[in-house]
Enzyme design. Sequence first.
Site, PDB file in Angstrom:
ATOM      1  N   ASP A 254      -9.669   6.044   9.299  1.00 19.97           N
ATOM      2  CA  ASP A 254     -11.036   5.871   8.835  1.00 19.97           C
ATOM      3  C   ASP A 254     -11.091   5.988   7.305  1.00 19.97           C
ATOM      4  O   ASP A 254     -10.582   6.955   6.740  1.00 19.97           O
ATOM      5  CB  ASP A 254     -11.889   6.976   9.482  1.00 19.97           C
TER       6      ASP A 254
ATOM      7  N   GLU B  20      -8.523   1.185   7.779  1.00 19.08           N
ATOM      8  CA  GLU B  20      -9.888   0.647   7.712  1.00 19.08           C
ATOM      9  C   GLU B  20     -10.268   0.533   6.236  1.00 19.08           C
ATOM     10  O   GLU B  20     -11.129   1.226   5.724  1.00 19.08           O
ATOM     11  CB  GLU B  20     -10.876   1.569   8.449  1.00 19.08           C
TER      12      GLU B  20
END
Lengths: 580, 580
Positions: free
Chosen positions: B312, B341
């Site tokens: 993330d 990401e």
Amino acid sequence: MLILNVWPEIDGGIFPVKREIGDRVGVWADVVREGHGVLQAVLKHRHETEARWSEVPMTLENPGLDRWRGEFTVERLGFHRYTIEAWEDAVATWQEGIRRKREAGLDVTADLEDRPPVERVDVTALGRELEVLVEPVRARFAAWYEMFPRSVGAFRDCEARLADIAAMGFDVVYLPPIHPIGRVNRKGRGNAPVAGPGDPGSPWAIADHMAVHPELGTMDDFDRFVRAAGELGLQVALDLAVQCAPDHVWVQQHPDWFHRRPDGTIRCAENPPKRYEDVYPLKLDGNRPLWEELLRVVLFWIGHGVRAFRVDNPHTKPLAFWAWLIREVKRRHPDVVFLAEAFTRPRLLEALAKLGFSQSYTYFTWRNTKAELSEYLSELTRPPLSEFLRGNLFANTPDILTPYLQEGGRPAFRVRLVLAATLSPLYGIYSGFELCENMAVPGTEEYLHSEKYEYRPRDWEAPGNIRADVARINAIRRQNPALQEYDNLRFLPADGEHILFYGKATPDGSNVILVAVNLDPHAAHETTVHVPVADLGLAEDEAYTVRDLLTDAAYAWRGSANYVRLDPAHQVAHVLRLER
Amino acid sequence: MLILNVWPEIDGGIFPVKREIGDRVGVWADVVREGHGVLQAVLKHRHETEARWSEVPMTLENPGLDRWRGEFTVERLGFHRYTIEAWEDAVATWQEGIRRKREAGLDVTADLEDRPPVERVDVTALGRELEVLVEPVRARFAAWYEMFPRSVGAFRDCEARLADIAAMGFDVVYLPPIHPIGRVNRKGRGNAPVAGPGDPGSPWAIADHMAVHPELGTMDDFDRFVRAAGELGLQVALDLAVQCAPDHVWVQQHPDWFHRRPDGTIRCAENPPKRYEDVYPLKLDGNRPLWEELLRVVLFWIGHGVRAFRVDNPHTKPLAFWAWLIREVKRRHPDVVFLAEAFTRPRLLEALAKLGFSQSYTYFTWRNTKAELSEYLSELTRPPLSEFLRGNLFANTPDILTPYLQEGGRPAFRVRLVLAATLSPLYGIYSGFELCENMAVPGTEEYLHSEKYEYRPRDWEAPGNIRADVARINAIRRQNPALQEYDNLRFLPADGEHILFYGKATPDGSNVILVAVNLDPHAAHETTVHVPVADLGLAEDEAYTVRDLLTDAAYAWRGSANYVRLDPAHQVAHVLRLER
């Protein structure tokens, strides 16, 4: 934080880029850091002899691409270093956060108390120092003229010749080796294996690198020649050929510098099946005493006023030697220029430039068609090559009389003159070119009665000579700064295959030169040339004048598409200056 | 001697290139040496755990350009090293000289006695070791499916769901954080600042990185889920979010890992003017105990069968941390894959890939037009990017429901599915995509009733679903090796702006896939597509068959120009296999 994609940087920074004194050195880098902080970056630079770095702030030129730019000016010859440092500016990040919160109407009370310290912390350094080799402007902008003084006489006889060369507008007079020539295995006329009684031999069969050939005079005569040239605005370039005649002084003094066969004889130079019996190669690999001696040779001639060396066949000597020699010389005399006669494969030619040669011979001599010229000169004058290699476009040499010149007559010489003199700020001719001498040994590029092996007195006023063209083009070069830059060449569209069209402009656009050359020496051609009017700040249908600097004729042009007709019987080219 | 222009080499060798197990690694270099000698060069390589180098001879692929090439096969996961050495082969040089002299009819007696020794002398080494990170094939070829297990129930309730995902042909099932969710400052539905009584909160507000949320079950239940997935051929990927809910265990245990304001409170995550009150960022800079703890977290889940991590927001954490973490993990478990990401600026996205992430999210989500797609995917799939970055083309994510999908209805979902699944061997969808869910918070790319903040049970058989399309395209990918390669994408001409045409082929040409996609979800379009027949070994007017793998229809095509019509109401794309 990462500092990546630094430009200019050649091969990871192991080679310097080249600039000339007074240049601004623009440096780009991607400074990449996690998060949303505000960054700062500085370009640090110093002359290699300076202990302290100077710092220039870099600017975030392209935020989306994290591209930073800075620049500094090089005002001192020699090796400059530069590097980059970057860090997060904690105070600016804090201020920016508060600004954005205030814009959004949020409470910033707590943030105002949370002020970070102002010191530079967590500075990330590029981690390596890159180099710029700063050279004199004439490393980039000069017209060279090659002459064999012996065809004129002794040095004392050359002064009128120097005046003529200066009057033609040349900047450098380059002399093949002026040293005593060996008698053992001397070559005769036309490269005959045995010399006749009056044959002078090849100047490259050197018998003593630190003496002047008696037929040319004394060292004093040479000094006087250099002074006379200097008074005419000419610099003298010498040939540096790292090889010996069999009766060179070093053969006795340093027998271990030569390659001996099992039978004890010294091996002559060869590139099988060719043999050069009048020349012994030297064992340069790891031979530090010889390197030192050759440095002594170069410094000796520098002491006699020589400021440029044209190096013979550098690609057959160890690359490490040139890197060392040039750096040693540059550290003492950073104004000295080295021209590499690097007629070899492209990567080796480029490697010599990377290792420090100021200039290089190129394949221009053999590029004749529109496609060949535009492709090759684009490559030469754009990055990465333009960062470290300056092509000196010789139109001919004592070794190279191309079929184009052999077959194209006087118009061919005029074509190649204009091309050489306007495609690059560095070009040269070997004497006889201005007389359109074009007789070759059949089937070769060698001159018939090559001056390499015999005296070649000339009638400089011979009919059909193009000395006026040479003088004109050299004057145009001196008067138009656009022609003095190396990396501003831009090929422009011209319909058809015969007429090559290109432009050069100063960065501020104050001097714009457009050149149209008919590459066919045998027939007239016409074409539509396409001027990049938008880039020149002209309206699409605006009228303007272009003045042909070769003839002083003025033409009324309009917009992009304009008509050109060139008849080689009269005029092979237009060298046009845009007049607004 | 110089060894230059080595390829592949990323940023001077400071970053590895990436390959998959079984790949051949081709390595090129210019080996430049003075003189006319015969050179030899070798490519040396070894796994980083091996002490001895293996040597592969390099071949002079382009003598004129001094270009050498060698290759080796990587048969072991992890970090491999390679470097180059070169030397003059004195014996071969001597033999070549004799050969050329004999050809010219010259006496070679003296040369025959002058035989050099055979040892390798004066070996020049590249001087640095370059790296290849060898990863499993699924680092390059995999279809990902993202699901929130809590919308289905506990892990034990998910087995039917796993079977369905496997039946659709996915390879990886990716779960947002499965950990306990903080109660302090928990977000409510639709990202409301205060959670309602039944609101589950955002899974990214993690209260304990080494535990399973009680509502999902126990660690045993998770292990069983992983096993069940494995039996269906699915790998489980976990989210790795380096951040904490205010009531995370670390907040008490390691108060110094958090940023405190002068008033003693901990600063929450923010990207002004946005604030994430339910999340505390961690102080990662130079915080080695935290780095070690995060490594422990990753190794913990690897111990529970996880072989892929979707990281993330990696671009908000120190780059040095990722470089360290990934290398530490890879050294122990080289089959583990990390997906970044990295929705950030291109240079930072690329830097994360360079530092070791196996895969990256891309801007594909926002590239819709023919020009955008062909330009961006060309950049992604060609060097230099293709050497270190593998783009995983997610068609949607819980954060991204693009206007194209919001407005284009079912055809838009089918278009983006075919594009994602055939432009790259790596692609993914977030659940609901197959149901063509397209309701957004107006004016944003956020889903209405976002699953990030509430449970979202679904009717998987809802009318209009495209589950059959998904299953079909995944089967096509598995059956066609051309679609399993990353760097073989080639855009092909198709007239007009609506139909995108591209091809992918295996290196041996045995599998050739041509894809035509109508990018306009609202209207039928027709075009002429241009097949590169010469490159495919077809005659200019040869007849051949292309079979649409989506419909099994066969079309008789001839030569380059062929007709295509695509009506989004029926069929948005052809995925054609060339049949000879």
